[in-house]
Design a protein around this motif. Sequence first.
Motif, PDB file in Angstrom:
ATOM      1  N   GLY A 426       0.528  -1.311  -0.099  1.00 38.11           N
ATOM      2  CA  GLY A 426       0.005  -0.089  -0.047  1.00 38.11           C
ATOM      3  C   GLY A 426       0.875   0.845  -0.140  1.00 38.11           C
ATOM      4  N   PRO A 427       0.245   2.539   0.031  1.00 34.05           N
ATOM      5  CA  PRO A 427       1.347   3.282  -0.415  1.00 34.05           C
ATOM      6  C   PRO A 427       1.884   4.337   0.074  1.00 34.05           C
ATOM      7  CG  PRO A 427      -1.473   3.925  -0.705  1.00 34.05           C
ATOM      8  CD  PRO A 427      -0.934   2.780  -0.858  1.00 34.05           C
ATOM      9  N   GLU A 428       0.892   3.173   2.217  1.00 33.09           N
ATOM     10  CA  GLU A 428       1.709   4.451   2.979  1.00 33.09           C
ATOM     11  C   GLU A 428       2.778   3.519   3.091  1.00 33.09           C
ATOM     12  OE1 GLU A 428      -1.004   5.423   7.021  1.00 33.09           O
ATOM     13  OE2 GLU A 428      -2.380   4.674   5.244  1.00 33.09           O
ATOM     14  N   LEU A 429       3.168   2.907   3.499  1.00 28.87           N
ATOM     15  CA  LEU A 429       4.344   1.820   3.608  1.00 28.87           C
ATOM     16  C   LEU A 429       5.298   1.289   2.122  1.00 28.87           C
ATOM     17  CD1 LEU A 429       2.501  -1.659   5.745  1.00 28.87           C
ATOM     18  CD2 LEU A 429       4.097   0.943   6.425  1.00 28.87           C
ATOM     19  N   GLN A 430       4.723   1.588   1.247  1.00 29.44           N
ATOM     20  CA  GLN A 430       6.004   1.186   0.009  1.00 29.44           C
ATOM     21  C   GLN A 430       7.024   2.291  -0.146  1.00 29.44           C
ATOM     22  OE1 GLN A 430       4.032   1.959  -3.533  1.00 29.44           O
ATOM     23  NE2 GLN A 430       5.987   1.147  -4.963  1.00 29.44           N
ATOM     24  N   SER A 438       7.530   1.123  11.970  1.00 29.60           N
ATOM     25  CA  SER A 438       6.777   2.831  13.427  1.00 29.60           C
ATOM     26  C   SER A 438       5.172   2.836  12.232  1.00 29.60           C
ATOM     27  CB  SER A 438       7.234   3.744  13.322  1.00 29.60           C
ATOM     28  OG  SER A 438       8.473   4.121  13.971  1.00 29.60           O
ATOM     29  N   THR A 439       5.138   3.431  11.815  1.00 27.72           N
ATOM     30  CA  THR A 439       4.173   3.400  10.480  1.00 27.72           C
ATOM     31  C   THR A 439       3.164   1.990  10.700  1.00 27.72           C
ATOM     32  OG1 THR A 439       5.423   4.041   8.393  1.00 27.72           O
ATOM     33  CG2 THR A 439       3.283   3.548   7.865  1.00 27.72           C
ATOM     34  N   VAL A 440       3.583   0.626  10.671  1.00 28.44           N
ATOM     35  CA  VAL A 440       2.300  -0.324  11.379  1.00 28.44           C
ATOM     36  C   VAL A 440       1.976   0.067  12.009  1.00 28.44           C
ATOM     37  CG1 VAL A 440       2.360  -2.494  10.926  1.00 28.44           C
ATOM     38  CG2 VAL A 440       3.285  -1.948   9.182  1.00 28.44           C
ATOM     39  N   ILE A 441       2.690   0.093  13.158  1.00 33.75           N
ATOM     40  CA  ILE A 441       2.156   0.665  14.336  1.00 33.75           C
ATOM     41  C   ILE A 441       0.958   1.651  14.675  1.00 33.75           C
ATOM     42  CG2 ILE A 441       2.833   1.042  17.069  1.00 33.75           C
ATOM     43  CD1 ILE A 441       5.416  -0.495  16.489  1.00 33.75           C
ATOM     44  N   SER A 442       1.549   2.867  13.655  1.00 35.65           N
ATOM     45  CA  SER A 442       1.032   4.327  14.016  1.00 35.65           C
ATOM     46  C   SER A 442      -0.632   3.767  13.036  1.00 35.65           C
ATOM     47  CB  SER A 442       1.528   4.974  13.197  1.00 35.65           C
ATOM     48  OG  SER A 442       2.506   5.623  13.326  1.00 35.65           O
ATOM     49  N   MET A 443      -0.659   2.710  12.155  1.00 33.92           N
ATOM     50  CA  MET A 443      -1.746   2.217  11.549  1.00 33.92           C
ATOM     51  C   MET A 443      -2.690   1.511  12.380  1.00 33.92           C
ATOM     52  SD  MET A 443       0.677   0.851   7.858  1.00 33.92           S
ATOM     53  CE  MET A 443      -1.245   0.379   7.355  1.00 33.92           C
ATOM     54  N   LEU A 444      -1.569   1.056  13.417  1.00 32.01           N
ATOM     55  CA  LEU A 444      -2.585   0.042  14.146  1.00 32.01           C
ATOM     56  C   LEU A 444      -3.159   0.408  15.290  1.00 32.01           C
ATOM     57  CD1 LEU A 444       0.008  -3.026  14.328  1.00 32.01           C
ATOM     58  CD2 LEU A 444      -2.478  -3.024  14.040  1.00 32.01           C
ATOM     59  N   LYS A 445      -2.856   2.206  15.594  1.00 30.60           N
ATOM     60  CA  LYS A 445      -3.441   2.714  16.591  1.00 30.60           C
ATOM     61  C   LYS A 445      -4.522   3.556  16.153  1.00 30.60           C
ATOM     62  CE  LYS A 445       0.700   4.436  19.448  1.00 30.60           C
ATOM     63  NZ  LYS A 445       1.789   5.297  19.374  1.00 30.60           N
TER      64      LYS A 445
END
Length: 1006
Positions: A426-430, A438-445
């Motif tokens: 996905g665009p947020e992680l690419q 950190s981004t994945v953890i933020s997404m979970l939040k």
Amino acid sequence: MLRLLCRSSAGSQTLVRWARRSQRGGGLLLHGARSCTSSRRCHGTGSGEVNGQPAENGSGNALYRDSVLLPKTEFPMKLTGQKLLDRELQIQQECGFADLYSWQRERKAKNKFCLHDGPPYANGDPHVGHALNKILKDIRNRFEMLRGRQVHYIPGWDCHGLPIELKALGDLGTSGLSPLQIRQKAREFAEGAIARQKAAFQRWGVMADWDQCYYTFDGTYEAAQLKVFQEMHSKGLIYQDYKPVFWSPSSGTALAEAELEYNPEHVSRAVYATFPLVTLPPKIASQKVNVSVLVWTTQPWTIPANQAVCYMPNAQYSVVKRADNSEKFLVATERTASIAALLGTDLQTVGVFAGSLLEGGICKHPTIPDKQVPLLPANHVTMVKGTGLVHTAPAHGMEDYSVASQFKLPVECMVDEDGTFNELAGPELQKLSNTGVSTVISMLKQCNALLKEEQCVHSYPYDWRTKQPVVIRPSKQWFINTESLKDKAKEALQKVRVLPESARSSLLTMLDRRTYWCISRQRSWGVLIPVFYHKESGEALINKYTVSHIAQLFKEKGSDCWWELPIETLLPPEVLKKSKAGAASDYVRGEDVLDIWFDSGASWAAVLEAESDSRADVYVEGKDQIGGWFQSSLLTSVAVRNKAPYKSLVVHGFAVSEKGEKMSKSVGNVVDPDVVINGGKPAYGADVLRWWVAESNVFSDVQIGPSALSSARDSISKLRNTLKFLLGNLQGFDPRLQAVDPKQMHYIDQYMLHLLREYSIKVTDAYSEFDAGRVIRVLQAFITRELSSFYFSIIKDRLYCDAEDSLGRRSCQTVLEEILDGVTRSIAPILPHMAEEVYLHAPGHDKEETLFKSGWIKSSSVWRRPGLEEAVEGACAIRDSFLSSIPGKNAARYDLTVAIEPGLLFELMESLQEEPTSTTSQLAELMMAARVNLATKMPRDLDPEALLNHGTFLINLEGGVIREESAYSIAVTPTSAARCPRCRRYTANSADCLCPRCQSIVSQAH
């Protein structure tokens, strides 16, 4: 037979009958005889040093000095500094170290011994780990060669692989370089490392034909390796697949299990995340509760790739409700208390279910809208940590992939070869790498799916070369199906002897852990996997015809021809026809190379096949090879030949600092073997390094440092002192002309041959068990106890002061020459330089002859004299009593009276002294007294000031058939005799005249 057995006195008939029975049986067989070890440990009480030159020059009067036969030899007491180094190199040259291996290969030998050399890695300078391994092997090879076996030992080098490629390229990288250019630089680097290592191994005295080594980059070796590959492929054991492998972003290649090292201090950002249940399992749907499945993972970056949540069917699960906000979670019942403590709130149990009832449940993916994932059973779920429910990303976990294979789940890889997220994430992680966590953890939040984050210290796989973490990601690779080989490999391993035996369980555990072996690497420097791919379909072309043809080309031209030759040469028409393929132009050549563990694991095919058994007697490597070369060799050999490539395995430890720490340049505790030999203060030479290896307990980690090396040097110095004493006392003696038959020898001399034979058996057994440390312990005990403290102290008077050509002196010299020869040969595998140096000075052989061409210890069964053992050890028991009666005093100043009732013990002592009183008998020599009186009872006129002592000695003959415990008494009185100015014994009538023995010798000389 002892003369006592034929004498006529009390008890003689019994002893004669015993002698005759023993002679018919081949000798006196005694068991349980009392040992005189304590006597042998007593230091000499004569006038000289025990183990060297006399304290005085052997004469109290210069008039007689020239008549005393003091030790003389040109063998130096010490060699230090540059003299030592020059002497070792001179010995190597003079004694033909370079030609020794080829000489023993050409001689006829009934038995062979094959030690297959595990190839060291050609990526750096020699280190003490090399020294430990190569010297340990050389000690055994030299021992086997001395025993008369034909030794097969071909040194080899592992020449391919990423570390060599990276070091060769340095800062250049691979940009702009063709595969051939990369390979050329890597080859040059490897060749330089090989040259340095080879020179070091030769300097250490390692015996081999250094012009006939094996190298994994040699075309002939590569061809043999491809033959193994082809046979395994034909059996369906090698296949191509798309599945998770350990991938090193720092190296840009797949890694095998053996190329990993686990960092126990790795820190991960672990999370507890919720997966809301959108479809309750049918068997618990009646509960109608809003509940989320709670998972725990140390790899939150893999959550976007989640395809399922796994549970353990046989476990119990609970729906629990938080006391603080009424949220409901599904967790394993036995994990409830730990989770409550983690959250800091009570968890009320709403319902309890068997894990099997969770079948059919479906969860909402926490970070991907509209994506749903199933609850699935799996046996890899554990209750040790976490929640008892496991987030499953088939692309990024080995067990996860197994679940995907079983339930036909998608395997979507979201991480590229450089460790960054790709477009599937996905665009947020690419294009994110480490920051993606950190981004994945933020997404979970953001999704309210993050229950808690924590730091987790745990063991995690690292690339063993770059020391960077690896990831698990799917890739199209070539694999060996080790699952189908494991049972055969285990069965073959049961027939292999393993030293130490404790290593066997580690070998079996490693085999159990490996279900498949990834053997392809995405590099340029290595043996190419001989596969072609169809340009349109991508289908692989590989079969026995294509592989055999490529193997022949590699044998003739080397594997560089894969890039150098046109594809029409690699795939000629006749091969294409047999393969039922199209034109060569329809294909492109593959670019993957084989795992270096497959390279080295096939060495048995390239090096051992010429041998009749085609198995090595032994492989000897460090404990890291339990999961490496030992295993890859076993798997490839079992796959092709259904047997292990080795009969025995010897697993040694690592070399570590004297604090037990791993050596590291950053710590500054590295011990350089070249500095040890040549550049240290002092320069120790090669034999000290070899002694360090031999003396160590190699089955555990081996410490090296200044104290260990200094101790080794001191031990060699003491040994050298003993050898110098032996050589000095053999001056002018030629055993070929002057040796005395054992039957004519003094009994103590015969006894020493008996002990020498026992020593040689112990040493031989220790070498056979790869226990050179035991060899040294046996050697040092023999020198200290039997020689220095016992025999040398007793015989010096006879050596120095008897007539030069007397039977007594020649008897002693005959034994000293046998001892010198036996000890020198026994230490030769460990100290080849010093052994050959001693041999150059030793009598009894032609000057051009070398020790290593003249065989092992020449002990004789004739030397085994258990009956003699009773005689000498009975005397030793009496000697113990005598010496304990005069503590701290000189035995030579005393007369000794020994009283023994008629019987076997008296017969034995009478064999050592036929007359009632003597100053020159063998018994007097053993006691080192001025005079010995032997009687059946104490005289009536005994000096009232005499020191009295009593004891017993048990004679146990023929395994207990004849047993007799004899009592004895001794009386010790100061001698009235004067000290002889020549021999310094108290046997003269007056201080200004010689004793009768010396007077006779001096008068004959004039």
